[in-house]
Enzyme design. Sequence first.
Site, PDB file in Angstrom:
ATOM      1  N   LYS A  38       2.742  -6.640   8.761  1.00 32.10           N
ATOM      2  CA  LYS A  38       2.019  -7.911   8.931  1.00 32.10           C
ATOM      3  C   LYS A  38       2.936  -9.098   8.644  1.00 32.10           C
ATOM      4  O   LYS A  38       3.995  -8.942   8.024  1.00 32.10           O
ATOM      5  CB  LYS A  38       0.840  -7.927   7.958  1.00 32.10           C
ATOM      6  CG  LYS A  38       1.292  -7.811   6.507  1.00 32.10           C
ATOM      7  CD  LYS A  38       0.167  -7.438   5.577  1.00 32.10           C
ATOM      8  CE  LYS A  38       0.707  -7.270   4.163  1.00 32.10           C
ATOM      9  NZ  LYS A  38      -0.294  -6.789   3.223  1.00 32.10           N
ATOM     10  N   ARG A 136     -12.050  -7.383  -2.704  1.00 30.94           N
ATOM     11  CA  ARG A 136     -11.536  -8.142  -1.549  1.00 30.94           C
ATOM     12  C   ARG A 136     -12.136  -7.445  -0.332  1.00 30.94           C
ATOM     13  O   ARG A 136     -13.340  -7.488  -0.143  1.00 30.94           O
ATOM     14  CB  ARG A 136      -9.998  -8.168  -1.596  1.00 30.94           C
ATOM     15  CG  ARG A 136      -9.374  -9.265  -0.752  1.00 30.94           C
ATOM     16  CD  ARG A 136      -7.862  -9.296  -0.850  1.00 30.94           C
ATOM     17  NE  ARG A 136      -7.219  -8.102  -0.290  1.00 30.94           N
ATOM     18  CZ  ARG A 136      -5.897  -7.943  -0.163  1.00 30.94           C
ATOM     19  NH1 ARG A 136      -5.066  -8.896  -0.553  1.00 30.94           N
ATOM     20  NH2 ARG A 136      -5.394  -6.844   0.356  1.00 30.94           N
ATOM     21  N   HIS A 168      -7.527  -0.106  -1.436  1.00 31.84           N
ATOM     22  CA  HIS A 168      -6.314  -0.865  -1.797  1.00 31.84           C
ATOM     23  C   HIS A 168      -6.365  -1.206  -3.282  1.00 31.84           C
ATOM     24  O   HIS A 168      -7.426  -1.530  -3.814  1.00 31.84           O
ATOM     25  CB  HIS A 168      -6.259  -2.149  -0.953  1.00 31.84           C
ATOM     26  CG  HIS A 168      -4.951  -2.878  -0.999  1.00 31.84           C
ATOM     27  ND1 HIS A 168      -3.755  -2.307  -0.619  1.00 31.84           N
ATOM     28  CD2 HIS A 168      -4.645  -4.151  -1.361  1.00 31.84           C
ATOM     29  CE1 HIS A 168      -2.776  -3.202  -0.752  1.00 31.84           C
ATOM     30  NE2 HIS A 168      -3.281  -4.322  -1.201  1.00 31.84           N
ATOM     31  N   ARG A 226       1.290   3.417   2.323  1.00 28.24           N
ATOM     32  CA  ARG A 226       1.418   2.175   3.091  1.00 28.24           C
ATOM     33  C   ARG A 226       2.407   1.222   2.434  1.00 28.24           C
ATOM     34  O   ARG A 226       2.019   0.228   1.818  1.00 28.24           O
ATOM     35  CB  ARG A 226       0.060   1.464   3.190  1.00 28.24           C
ATOM     36  CG  ARG A 226      -1.075   2.264   3.802  1.00 28.24           C
ATOM     37  CD  ARG A 226      -2.277   1.358   4.058  1.00 28.24           C
ATOM     38  NE  ARG A 226      -2.650   0.554   2.909  1.00 28.24           N
ATOM     39  CZ  ARG A 226      -3.562   0.908   1.996  1.00 28.24           C
ATOM     40  NH1 ARG A 226      -4.224   2.033   2.108  1.00 28.24           N
ATOM     41  NH2 ARG A 226      -3.817   0.111   0.987  1.00 28.24           N
ATOM     42  N   TYR A 269      15.124 -37.688  -2.337  1.00 31.44           N
ATOM     43  CA  TYR A 269      13.885 -38.421  -2.651  1.00 31.44           C
ATOM     44  C   TYR A 269      13.604 -38.439  -4.147  1.00 31.44           C
ATOM     45  O   TYR A 269      13.681 -37.421  -4.831  1.00 31.44           O
ATOM     46  CB  TYR A 269      12.697 -37.754  -1.964  1.00 31.44           C
ATOM     47  CG  TYR A 269      12.645 -37.930  -0.466  1.00 31.44           C
ATOM     48  CD1 TYR A 269      12.643 -39.201   0.112  1.00 31.44           C
ATOM     49  CD2 TYR A 269      12.577 -36.822   0.371  1.00 31.44           C
ATOM     50  CE1 TYR A 269      12.580 -39.352   1.500  1.00 31.44           C
ATOM     51  CE2 TYR A 269      12.506 -36.968   1.744  1.00 31.44           C
ATOM     52  CZ  TYR A 269      12.505 -38.238   2.306  1.00 31.44           C
ATOM     53  OH  TYR A 269      12.438 -38.378   3.661  1.00 31.44           O
ATOM     54  N   CYS A 316      13.847 -31.380   0.716  1.00 33.23           N
ATOM     55  CA  CYS A 316      13.138 -32.166   1.729  1.00 33.23           C
ATOM     56  C   CYS A 316      12.604 -31.221   2.803  1.00 33.23           C
ATOM     57  O   CYS A 316      12.752 -30.012   2.711  1.00 33.23           O
ATOM     58  CB  CYS A 316      14.083 -33.194   2.347  1.00 33.23           C
ATOM     59  SG  CYS A 316      14.944 -34.188   1.108  1.00 33.23           S
ATOM     60  N   ASP A 318      13.636 -30.691   5.826  1.00 32.37           N
ATOM     61  CA  ASP A 318      14.636 -30.035   6.678  1.00 32.37           C
ATOM     62  C   ASP A 318      15.967 -29.810   5.974  1.00 32.37           C
ATOM     63  O   ASP A 318      16.906 -29.316   6.607  1.00 32.37           O
ATOM     64  CB  ASP A 318      14.920 -30.906   7.905  1.00 32.37           C
ATOM     65  CG  ASP A 318      13.655 -31.462   8.516  1.00 32.37           C
ATOM     66  OD1 ASP A 318      12.848 -30.638   8.978  1.00 32.37           O
ATOM     67  OD2 ASP A 318      13.464 -32.693   8.493  1.00 32.37           O
TER      68      ASP A 318
HETATM   69  C1  LIG Z   1       0.284  -5.737   2.562  1.00 25.94           C
HETATM   70  C2  LIG Z   1      -0.440  -4.468   2.401  1.00 25.94           C
HETATM   71  C3  LIG Z   1       0.222  -3.306   2.003  1.00 25.94           C
HETATM   72  C4  LIG Z   1       1.656  -3.288   1.537  1.00 25.94           C
HETATM   73  O1  LIG Z   1       1.705  -3.877   0.254  1.00 25.94           O
HETATM   74  P1  LIG Z   1       3.076  -3.968  -0.575  1.00 25.94           P
HETATM   75  O2  LIG Z   1       2.639  -4.377  -1.920  1.00 25.94           O
HETATM   76  O3  LIG Z   1       3.896  -5.030   0.094  1.00 25.94           O
HETATM   77  O4  LIG Z   1       3.692  -2.644  -0.501  1.00 25.94           O
HETATM   78  C5  LIG Z   1      -0.491  -2.132   1.986  1.00 25.94           C
HETATM   79  N1  LIG Z   1      -1.791  -2.099   2.340  1.00 25.94           N
HETATM   80  C6  LIG Z   1      -2.466  -3.214   2.683  1.00 25.94           C
HETATM   81  C7  LIG Z   1      -3.902  -3.133   3.028  1.00 25.94           C
HETATM   82  C8  LIG Z   1      -1.823  -4.438   2.722  1.00 25.94           C
HETATM   83  O5  LIG Z   1      -2.492  -5.542   3.066  1.00 25.94           O
END
Ligand SMILES: *Cc1c(COP(=O)(O)O)cnc(C)c1O
Length: 375
Positions: A38, A136, A168, A226, A269, A316, A318
Amino acid sequence: MSFPMTPAEARVDLSAIRENVRQLASHAPGAEMMVAVKADAYGHGLVPVARACLEAGAGRLGTAYIREALDLRAAGITAPILAWIIPPGEPLEQAVGHDIELSASSVSMIDAIADAAAEAGGAARVHLKVDTGMSRGGATAAEWAALVQRALRHQAEGVIEIVGLWSHFACADIPGDPSIAAQLAAFDEALHIAEKAGAGGSHVIRHIANSAAILTLPQARYDLVRPGIATFGLSPVPRLGGFGLHPAMTLVARIALVKRVPARSGVSYGHLYVTDRETTLGLVPLGYADGVLRHATNVAEVMAGGRRRRIAGRVCMDQFMIDVGDDPLTEGDEVILFGDGSRGEPTAQEWADSLDTITHEIVTRIGSRVPRVYR
Ligand SMILES: *Cc1c(COP(=O)(O)O)cnc(C)c1O
């Protein structure tokens, strides 16, 4: 260097990513791997990273949104892909048509997916998500049985195929946190409920482990892991070290302007940095629009002319300045913001620590103006 002269670029070492994938696989023997790609593969570039992960043995990819999964399909990637955030209005039919697996967290969501599959004339491959304590995504324990039942009904109608059961972690990066054991127990309970209802079986993949869990929690590996951040060589649990991973990204820029200024010159700045003597300043052509956080003002370090230099004054949009004293500095000289540290440069971890954030944010924030260059 064989790299073209660009004002700034993010160099991504795909061999490091492949090596990290292999290393993570060795931590999860017998489990499949779905790499989370992602957010443009955490800023490293969606398609090149996805290809590298698949080459190194990952069997699956995961994205937040369907549109990211469709981008992978458009690039010709045929591996299974799961998209897990499904707000209303998402192109569900298109997802089913492109064989993108979808996560469902509620009865209304599984109904919408089933409707889209019926329209598309196929069966949607679905991973049912349970909220085991992160609050979540996922169905709560109270809603889980109803979600499973509804999915089974759609499966009997031929519009849904239940291919995964998943969750998760909230605190996998805090080893020993009591929520970890509680989430594992809740996950086992949810799996038990699903299996008893008939949504189990050896073809259904169970998964909960992110990078931190892969590296610290063998009992969380189930059928599939994952990894996200660890794929890019960045530690998911920095206080336990780097786990032998290889940071894949080096962020570099070329000095755009060099000038000699007198003592007591206010820089950038707000004049938040003032020279204490006559000195040489260099202009680095990267700013907060490129992901160099404004909080890095007078804080973060870069490597220039073989030495560490703190950012001098306000970052800044850029650009930002560095003060190199009486050291030689020439326009076109390379500045390394962060890399794997092997040349003495800061790492993304150091940037994260100095900015009170995590490496995920350091790398994903790098803007679209910065070309990604692969080797
Ligand atoms: C981003 C994500 C991961 C990977 O998480 P890391 O902490 O970067 O390994 C795994 N599962 C889900 C649902 C995520 O959103």
